[in-house]
Design a protein around this motif. Structure first.
Motif, PDB file in Angstrom:
ATOM      1  N   ALA A  85       0.865  -1.184   0.000  1.00  0.00           N
ATOM      2  CA  ALA A  85       0.000   0.000   0.000  1.00  0.00           C
ATOM      3  C   ALA A  85       0.896   1.227   0.000  1.00  0.00           C
ATOM      4  CB  ALA A  85      -0.903   0.004   1.232  1.00  0.00           C
ATOM      5  N   GLY A  86       0.537   2.236  -0.826  1.00  0.00           N
ATOM      6  CA  GLY A  86       1.378   3.412  -0.949  1.00  0.00           C
ATOM      7  C   GLY A  86       0.729   4.659  -0.387  1.00  0.00           C
ATOM      8  N   SER A  87       1.580   5.569   0.072  1.00  0.00           N
ATOM      9  CA  SER A  87       1.110   6.875   0.534  1.00  0.00           C
ATOM     10  C   SER A  87       2.187   7.907   0.225  1.00  0.00           C
ATOM     11  CB  SER A  87       0.784   6.866   2.032  1.00  0.00           C
ATOM     12  OG  SER A  87       1.916   6.491   2.796  1.00  0.00           O
ATOM     13  N   LEU A  88       1.821   9.168   0.335  1.00  0.00           N
ATOM     14  CA  LEU A  88       2.712  10.268  -0.020  1.00  0.00           C
ATOM     15  C   LEU A  88       2.760  11.251   1.139  1.00  0.00           C
ATOM     16  CD1 LEU A  88       4.342  11.132  -2.530  1.00  0.00           C
ATOM     17  CD2 LEU A  88       2.358  12.472  -3.247  1.00  0.00           C
ATOM     18  N   GLU A  89       3.976  11.615   1.535  1.00  0.00           N
ATOM     19  CA  GLU A  89       4.150  12.527   2.662  1.00  0.00           C
ATOM     20  C   GLU A  89       5.171  13.597   2.308  1.00  0.00           C
ATOM     21  OE1 GLU A  89       5.362  10.261   6.022  1.00  0.00           O
ATOM     22  OE2 GLU A  89       3.594   8.943   6.019  1.00  0.00           O
ATOM     23  N   ALA A  90       5.029  14.746   2.932  1.00  0.00           N
ATOM     24  CA  ALA A  90       6.035  15.791   2.771  1.00  0.00           C
ATOM     25  C   ALA A  90       7.247  15.439   3.630  1.00  0.00           C
ATOM     26  CB  ALA A  90       5.461  17.142   3.187  1.00  0.00           C
ATOM     27  N   ALA A  91       8.452  15.538   3.056  1.00  0.00           N
ATOM     28  CA  ALA A  91       9.669  15.245   3.811  1.00  0.00           C
ATOM     29  C   ALA A  91      10.014  16.430   4.706  1.00  0.00           C
ATOM     30  CB  ALA A  91      10.819  14.949   2.860  1.00  0.00           C
ATOM     31  N   GLU A  92      10.368  16.131   5.941  1.00  0.00           N
ATOM     32  CA  GLU A  92      10.693  17.201   6.891  1.00  0.00           C
ATOM     33  C   GLU A  92      12.024  17.850   6.515  1.00  0.00           C
ATOM     34  OE1 GLU A  92      10.640  15.836  10.865  1.00  0.00           O
ATOM     35  OE2 GLU A  92       8.581  15.069  10.781  1.00  0.00           O
ATOM     36  N   SER A  96      15.327  21.969  -1.893  1.00  0.00           N
ATOM     37  CA  SER A  96      16.416  22.906  -2.150  1.00  0.00           C
ATOM     38  C   SER A  96      15.846  24.034  -2.995  1.00  0.00           C
ATOM     39  CB  SER A  96      17.571  22.193  -2.894  1.00  0.00           C
ATOM     40  OG  SER A  96      17.120  21.637  -4.113  1.00  0.00           O
ATOM     41  N   ALA A  97      16.677  24.960  -3.420  1.00  0.00           N
ATOM     42  CA  ALA A  97      16.188  26.096  -4.199  1.00  0.00           C
ATOM     43  C   ALA A  97      15.455  25.617  -5.447  1.00  0.00           C
ATOM     44  CB  ALA A  97      17.368  26.989  -4.591  1.00  0.00           C
ATOM     45  N   GLY A  98      14.184  26.018  -5.564  1.00  0.00           N
ATOM     46  CA  GLY A  98      13.396  25.645  -6.721  1.00  0.00           C
ATOM     47  C   GLY A  98      12.863  24.226  -6.679  1.00  0.00           C
ATOM     48  N   HIS A  99      13.035  23.532  -5.555  1.00  0.00           N
ATOM     49  CA  HIS A  99      12.588  22.143  -5.418  1.00  0.00           C
ATOM     50  C   HIS A  99      11.912  21.936  -4.060  1.00  0.00           C
ATOM     51  CE1 HIS A  99      15.780  21.863  -8.455  1.00  0.00           C
ATOM     52  NE2 HIS A  99      15.241  20.718  -8.846  1.00  0.00           N
ATOM     53  N   TYR A 100      11.082  20.941  -3.968  1.00  0.00           N
ATOM     54  CA  TYR A 100      10.586  20.463  -2.683  1.00  0.00           C
ATOM     55  C   TYR A 100      10.709  18.942  -2.665  1.00  0.00           C
ATOM     56  CZ  TYR A 100       6.212  19.625  -5.306  1.00  0.00           C
ATOM     57  OH  TYR A 100       5.275  19.211  -6.218  1.00  0.00           O
ATOM     58  N   GLU A 101      10.637  18.372  -1.485  1.00  0.00           N
ATOM     59  CA  GLU A 101      10.906  16.931  -1.350  1.00  0.00           C
ATOM     60  C   GLU A 101       9.722  16.203  -0.726  1.00  0.00           C
ATOM     61  OE1 GLU A 101      14.675  14.051  -0.081  1.00  0.00           O
ATOM     62  OE2 GLU A 101      14.663  16.181   0.456  1.00  0.00           O
ATOM     63  N   LEU A 102       9.395  15.056  -1.293  1.00  0.00           N
ATOM     64  CA  LEU A 102       8.328  14.190  -0.792  1.00  0.00           C
ATOM     65  C   LEU A 102       8.901  12.829  -0.405  1.00  0.00           C
ATOM     66  CD1 LEU A 102       5.680  14.877  -3.604  1.00  0.00           C
ATOM     67  CD2 LEU A 102       5.843  16.028  -1.375  1.00  0.00           C
ATOM     68  N   ALA A 154       5.110  -3.228   8.266  1.00  0.00           N
ATOM     69  CA  ALA A 154       6.224  -2.276   8.281  1.00  0.00           C
ATOM     70  C   ALA A 154       6.299  -1.519   6.960  1.00  0.00           C
ATOM     71  CB  ALA A 154       7.535  -2.994   8.548  1.00  0.00           C
ATOM     72  N   SER A 155       7.004  -0.369   6.984  1.00  0.00           N
ATOM     73  CA  SER A 155       7.070   0.503   5.810  1.00  0.00           C
ATOM     74  C   SER A 155       8.507   0.885   5.491  1.00  0.00           C
ATOM     75  CB  SER A 155       6.265   1.786   6.044  1.00  0.00           C
ATOM     76  OG  SER A 155       4.909   1.506   6.318  1.00  0.00           O
ATOM     77  N   ALA A 156       8.704   1.300   4.243  1.00  0.00           N
ATOM     78  CA  ALA A 156       9.960   1.902   3.802  1.00  0.00           C
ATOM     79  C   ALA A 156       9.606   3.123   2.964  1.00  0.00           C
ATOM     80  CB  ALA A 156      10.774   0.913   2.977  1.00  0.00           C
ATOM     81  N   HIS A 157      10.564   4.033   2.808  1.00  0.00           N
ATOM     82  CA  HIS A 157      10.280   5.237   2.034  1.00  0.00           C
ATOM     83  C   HIS A 157      11.401   5.514   1.035  1.00  0.00           C
ATOM     84  CE1 HIS A 157      12.974   7.019   5.095  1.00  0.00           C
ATOM     85  NE2 HIS A 157      13.263   7.898   4.145  1.00  0.00           N
ATOM     86  N   ALA A 158      11.015   6.177  -0.055  1.00  0.00           N
ATOM     87  CA  ALA A 158      11.978   6.659  -1.044  1.00  0.00           C
ATOM     88  C   ALA A 158      11.761   8.158  -1.204  1.00  0.00           C
ATOM     89  CB  ALA A 158      11.779   5.945  -2.378  1.00  0.00           C
ATOM     90  N   ASN A 159      12.818   8.941  -1.067  1.00  0.00           N
ATOM     91  CA  ASN A 159      12.707  10.389  -1.186  1.00  0.00           C
ATOM     92  C   ASN A 159      12.583  10.789  -2.657  1.00  0.00           C
ATOM     93  OD1 ASN A 159      12.993  10.429   1.526  1.00  0.00           O
ATOM     94  ND2 ASN A 159      14.833  11.721   1.586  1.00  0.00           N
ATOM     95  N   LEU A 160      11.646  11.693  -2.911  1.00  0.00           N
ATOM     96  CA  LEU A 160      11.384  12.187  -4.266  1.00  0.00           C
ATOM     97  C   LEU A 160      11.598  13.687  -4.293  1.00  0.00           C
ATOM     98  CD1 LEU A 160      10.263  11.459  -7.140  1.00  0.00           C
ATOM     99  CD2 LEU A 160       8.008  12.123  -6.251  1.00  0.00           C
ATOM    100  N   LEU A 161      12.581  14.131  -5.068  1.00  0.00           N
ATOM    101  CA  LEU A 161      12.851  15.556  -5.220  1.00  0.00           C
ATOM    102  C   LEU A 161      12.061  16.061  -6.424  1.00  0.00           C
ATOM    103  CD1 LEU A 161      14.635  17.799  -3.930  1.00  0.00           C
ATOM    104  CD2 LEU A 161      16.317  17.331  -5.751  1.00  0.00           C
TER     105      LEU A 161
END
Length: 220
Positions: A85-92, A96-102, A154-161
């Protein structure tokens, strides 16, 4: 007294009797090269015997493609799309400049552990029908990519810029995305990760690449 002719005849008769007796005895005696007895039918010789399937050789080397049993990840299968099952969260603090991370989060809903290793395939989708928007994510090969074993639940995450689509010119063709299509590592089946809280702006122009994804990491 026997004459000379009588003695000769007597000796000739004795010799014939002895020869006949020796020939009869020799016909029943095996020669030195004859087997002492027949081999039982179906009994293999020592060189024909099948090897012991449990036997091992001290000179053998392990197959390099065989997982090390000491590695906990090797004993669990790869995570399959129907079990996640997948979900999307804002990364704390991400971005960076001109980008955000999920964070793309995948949870193991199966009853057994499974393993995620590597990068997911990711793209924006929209139009209410899951149609892909723009270019798929590039893979950040510099990110750590060890095996992540997920116990049930349990869960794992992959950072998306994500590059801010508002920073591109009109050729970007800004489009609001419904969410993400995600292919778990090694899978050809995707799952839809719906966006419930965030505003995702994509570029419909595939020449504008907005997404850069890292490999899966265990949840802290």
């Amino acid at each position: 007294m026997w004459g000379a002719a009588g003695v000769a005849a007597l000796l000739a008769t004795a010799g014939c009797s002895a020869a006949a007796r020796d020939g009869a005895d020799g016909a029943g005696s095996p020669s030195a090269t004859t087997s002492s007895g027949p081999t039982a039918a179906g009994s293999p010789s020592p060189t024909d015997a099948a090897p012991d399937p449990g036997a091992t050789s001290d000179t053998s080397t392990p197959d390099a493609s065989t997982p090390d049993p000491a590695d906990g990840a090797a004993s669990s299968p790869r995570c399959l799309t129907p079990d996640l099952a997948g979900s999307l969260e804002a990364a704390e603090g991400g971005g960076s400049a001109g980008h955000y991370e999920l964070e793309i989060v995948l949870e193991n809903e199966a009853s057994e552990p499974c393993v995620l290793q590597g990068w997911p395939g990711v793209s924006f989708v929209g139009d209410g029908d899951g149609a892909q928007i723009g270019a798929a994510a590039t893979l950040d090969r510099s990110s750590p990519h060890g095996s992540v074993t997920l116990a049930p639940g349990a869960s794992a995450h992959a950072n998306l810029l994500v590059a801010n689509a508002q920073n591109f010119d009109e050729g970007c063709e800004q489009t609001t995305a419904d969410g993400l299509r995600v292919y778990p590592p090694g899978e050809k089946r995707s799952l839809f990760v719906q966006n419930d809280e965030l505003t995702l702006l994509a570029c419909a122009n595939p020449d504008d690449e907005l997404l850069d994804v890292q490999a899966f990491q265990p949840e802290s």
